[in-house]
Design a protein around this motif. Structure first.
Motif, PDB file in Angstrom:
ATOM      1  N   THR A   7       0.879  -1.166   0.000  1.00  0.00           N
ATOM      2  CA  THR A   7       0.000   0.000   0.000  1.00  0.00           C
ATOM      3  C   THR A   7       0.914   1.213   0.000  1.00  0.00           C
ATOM      4  N   ILE A   8       0.823   2.032  -1.049  1.00  0.00           N
ATOM      5  CA  ILE A   8       1.852   3.030  -1.360  1.00  0.00           C
ATOM      6  C   ILE A   8       1.236   4.417  -1.457  1.00  0.00           C
ATOM      7  N   PHE A   9       1.849   5.375  -0.779  1.00  0.00           N
ATOM      8  CA  PHE A   9       1.454   6.776  -0.918  1.00  0.00           C
ATOM      9  C   PHE A   9       2.533   7.524  -1.681  1.00  0.00           C
ATOM     10  N   ILE A  10       2.107   8.213  -2.767  1.00  0.00           N
ATOM     11  CA  ILE A  10       3.043   8.977  -3.595  1.00  0.00           C
ATOM     12  C   ILE A  10       2.559  10.428  -3.695  1.00  0.00           C
ATOM     13  N   PRO A  11       3.004  11.311  -2.812  1.00  0.00           N
ATOM     14  CA  PRO A  11       2.706  12.730  -3.015  1.00  0.00           C
ATOM     15  C   PRO A  11       3.518  13.270  -4.181  1.00  0.00           C
ATOM     16  N   GLY A  12       2.898  14.158  -4.959  1.00  0.00           N
ATOM     17  CA  GLY A  12       3.589  14.661  -6.145  1.00  0.00           C
ATOM     18  C   GLY A  12       3.462  13.723  -7.313  1.00  0.00           C
ATOM     19  N   ALA A  13       2.307  13.066  -7.457  1.00  0.00           N
ATOM     20  CA  ALA A  13       2.154  12.045  -8.497  1.00  0.00           C
ATOM     21  C   ALA A  13       1.027  12.370  -9.458  1.00  0.00           C
ATOM     22  N   THR A  14       0.794  13.642  -9.724  1.00  0.00           N
ATOM     23  CA  THR A  14      -0.267  14.007 -10.668  1.00  0.00           C
ATOM     24  C   THR A  14       0.248  14.176 -12.089  1.00  0.00           C
ATOM     25  N   SER A  15       1.556  14.031 -12.284  1.00  0.00           N
ATOM     26  CA  SER A  15       2.137  14.122 -13.628  1.00  0.00           C
ATOM     27  C   SER A  15       3.526  13.509 -13.595  1.00  0.00           C
ATOM     28  N   GLY A  16       4.148  13.424 -14.769  1.00  0.00           N
ATOM     29  CA  GLY A  16       5.549  13.033 -14.858  1.00  0.00           C
ATOM     30  C   GLY A  16       5.876  11.672 -14.280  1.00  0.00           C
ATOM     31  N   ILE A  17       7.056  11.593 -13.676  1.00  0.00           N
ATOM     32  CA  ILE A  17       7.537  10.330 -13.124  1.00  0.00           C
ATOM     33  C   ILE A  17       6.592   9.803 -12.054  1.00  0.00           C
ATOM     34  N   GLY A  18       6.093  10.691 -11.194  1.00  0.00           N
ATOM     35  CA  GLY A  18       5.229  10.250 -10.105  1.00  0.00           C
ATOM     36  C   GLY A  18       3.991   9.542 -10.595  1.00  0.00           C
ATOM     37  N   ARG A  38      -3.593  20.258  -6.734  1.00  0.00           N
ATOM     38  CA  ARG A  38      -4.729  20.748  -7.509  1.00  0.00           C
ATOM     39  C   ARG A  38      -5.878  19.744  -7.511  1.00  0.00           C
ATOM     40  N   THR A  39      -6.974  20.157  -6.873  1.00  0.00           N
ATOM     41  CA  THR A  39      -8.130  19.285  -6.705  1.00  0.00           C
ATOM     42  C   THR A  39      -8.693  18.828  -8.047  1.00  0.00           C
ATOM     43  N   ALA A  40      -8.768  19.732  -9.012  1.00  0.00           N
ATOM     44  CA  ALA A  40      -9.356  19.383 -10.301  1.00  0.00           C
ATOM     45  C   ALA A  40      -8.588  18.261 -10.984  1.00  0.00           C
ATOM     46  N   ILE A  41      -7.275  18.332 -10.935  1.00  0.00           N
ATOM     47  CA  ILE A  41      -6.466  17.278 -11.553  1.00  0.00           C
ATOM     48  C   ILE A  41      -6.640  15.963 -10.802  1.00  0.00           C
ATOM     49  N   LEU A  42      -6.692  16.025  -9.484  1.00  0.00           N
ATOM     50  CA  LEU A  42      -6.909  14.802  -8.705  1.00  0.00           C
ATOM     51  C   LEU A  42      -8.257  14.171  -9.037  1.00  0.00           C
ATOM     52  N   GLU A  43      -9.282  14.987  -9.174  1.00  0.00           N
ATOM     53  CA  GLU A  43     -10.606  14.461  -9.522  1.00  0.00           C
ATOM     54  C   GLU A  43     -10.594  13.828 -10.906  1.00  0.00           C
ATOM     55  N   GLN A  44      -9.887  14.452 -11.847  1.00  0.00           N
ATOM     56  CA  GLN A  44      -9.782  13.885 -13.190  1.00  0.00           C
ATOM     57  C   GLN A  44      -9.059  12.541 -13.169  1.00  0.00           C
ATOM     58  N   LEU A  45      -7.961  12.471 -12.425  1.00  0.00           N
ATOM     59  CA  LEU A  45      -7.212  11.217 -12.343  1.00  0.00           C
ATOM     60  C   LEU A  45      -8.023  10.132 -11.647  1.00  0.00           C
ATOM     61  N   ALA A  46      -8.783  10.517 -10.631  1.00  0.00           N
ATOM     62  CA  ALA A  46      -9.625   9.540  -9.932  1.00  0.00           C
ATOM     63  C   ALA A  46     -10.691   8.974 -10.861  1.00  0.00           C
ATOM     64  N   ALA A  47     -11.223   9.826 -11.740  1.00  0.00           N
ATOM     65  CA  ALA A  47     -12.228   9.356 -12.698  1.00  0.00           C
ATOM     66  C   ALA A  47     -11.611   8.442 -13.752  1.00  0.00           C
ATOM     67  N   GLU A  48     -10.389   8.771 -14.169  1.00  0.00           N
ATOM     68  CA  GLU A  48      -9.713   7.968 -15.199  1.00  0.00           C
ATOM     69  C   GLU A  48      -9.149   6.672 -14.640  1.00  0.00           C
ATOM     70  N   HIS A  49      -8.784   6.696 -13.365  1.00  0.00           N
ATOM     71  CA  HIS A  49      -8.148   5.524 -12.736  1.00  0.00           C
ATOM     72  C   HIS A  49      -8.818   5.267 -11.386  1.00  0.00           C
ATOM     73  N   PRO A  50     -10.038   4.725 -11.388  1.00  0.00           N
ATOM     74  CA  PRO A  50     -10.779   4.550 -10.136  1.00  0.00           C
ATOM     75  C   PRO A  50     -10.116   3.608  -9.140  1.00  0.00           C
ATOM     76  N   GLU A  51      -9.165   2.816  -9.617  1.00  0.00           N
ATOM     77  CA  GLU A  51      -8.453   1.913  -8.708  1.00  0.00           C
ATOM     78  C   GLU A  51      -7.429   2.656  -7.849  1.00  0.00           C
ATOM     79  N   ILE A  52      -7.129   3.902  -8.197  1.00  0.00           N
ATOM     80  CA  ILE A  52      -6.173   4.719  -7.461  1.00  0.00           C
ATOM     81  C   ILE A  52      -6.914   5.720  -6.588  1.00  0.00           C
ATOM     82  N   ASP A  53      -6.533   5.842  -5.331  1.00  0.00           N
ATOM     83  CA  ASP A  53      -7.120   6.834  -4.441  1.00  0.00           C
ATOM     84  C   ASP A  53      -6.309   8.132  -4.508  1.00  0.00           C
ATOM     85  N   THR A  54      -6.941   9.226  -4.141  1.00  0.00           N
ATOM     86  CA  THR A  54      -6.281  10.524  -4.206  1.00  0.00           C
ATOM     87  C   THR A  54      -6.450  11.279  -2.898  1.00  0.00           C
ATOM     88  N   VAL A  55      -5.500  12.182  -2.638  1.00  0.00           N
ATOM     89  CA  VAL A  55      -5.579  13.044  -1.460  1.00  0.00           C
ATOM     90  C   VAL A  55      -4.919  14.375  -1.813  1.00  0.00           C
TER      91      VAL A  55
END
Length: 254
Positions: A7-18, A38-55
């Motif tokens: 179970t892995i937490f990656i802050p700074g993972a909304t783009s690039g290597i992360g 950025r909340t909007a980007i996190l919401e977009q990623l959550a919609a595209e990848h529902p298996e990944i949680d966001t904070v």
């Protein structure tokens, strides 16, 4: 570090290597939580990848780190891997204070204090897990300086030595310390870097990193082949040559 079952937490993972690392680790059977400002980007990623949680987390803000850590641990008490990915890189001119001071302070806050505060927020919990890992992210520039980014170079050198020191201190616990040392990779870290033909393609970098994690579970440093030119210049005895090549001052163009 095991390649799966974490179970892995990656802050700074909304783009690039992360983000690329988050997706690759998810594909290999890990539960991944990504963090970003950025909340909007996190919401977009959550919609595209529902298996990944966001904070939501701003690693330059101590209060945000504390709040995010509480949220992550409340929702994922099995957390056993922290990847301190967030970082910034800025061009600076150190001839005058207005050319670098504000930038240097931002870089140190994000790249050095950020990981330190993240470790502080999670280290006690990680010690309660039977097999845990803190992954730090330095750079090839921790070992060979790029002339135009002094504070970034220094921040990554600090992360390298912090990693070495934490590994020694935590050797009596269940927590391993793994240092990821990227070369220049085609990401949005710097303007134009995504299209830089001299930078390593992101997918190639991630594939090699995942192979190294899988085949070297007890490694202390993850080094793709392309970073070794920078990483080992001093050890090879050709440090001055490496510096000149990196900064475009080698008269032979090698």
């Amino acid at each position: 570090m095991d390649i799966s079952g974490n179970t892995i937490f990656i802050p700074g993972a909304t783009s690039g290597i992360g983000l690329a690392l988050a997706l690759a680790l998810t594909e290999r059977g890990n539960k991944v939580i990504i963090g970003g400002r950025r909340t909007a980007i996190l919401e977009q990623l959550a919609a595209e990848h529902p298996e990944i949680d966001t904070v939501v987390i701003d690693t330059a803000d101590p209060g945000s780190i504390t709040a995010a850590a509480k949220e992550v641990l409340a929702g994922h008490p099995s957390l056993n891997v922290l990847i301190a990915m967030a970082g910034i890189m800025q061009v600076e001119d150190w001839h005058r204070p207005e050319g670098f001071l504000a930038s240097a302070e931002r870089v140190v806050t994000t790249n050095v204090l950020g990981p330190i505060r993240l470790v502080a927020a999670f280290v006690e919990h990680l010690q309660s897990r039977p097999d845990a890992t803190i992954v730090t992210v330095s750079s090839g520039l921790a070992f060979t300086p790029l002339r135009v980014t002094p504070s970034y170079n220094a921040s990554k050198a600090a992360i390298h030595m912090l990693s070495e020191s934490l590994r020694l201190q935590l050797s009596d616990t269940s927590v391993k310390v793994l240092e990821l040392e990227p070369p220049s990779v085609r990401t949005p870290l710097m303007p134009g870097q995504e299209d830089n033909e001299h930078a390593m393609p992101l997918d190639e970098f991630i594939d090699e990193v995942m192979t190294l994690i899988e085949t070297q579970p007890d490694a202390k440093e993850i080094q793709v082949e392309r970073v070794k030119f920078l990483r080992y210049g001093e050890a090879r005895g050709d440090y001055d040559h490496v510096v000149s090549v990196l900064n475009g001052t080698d008269p032979h163009g090698r």
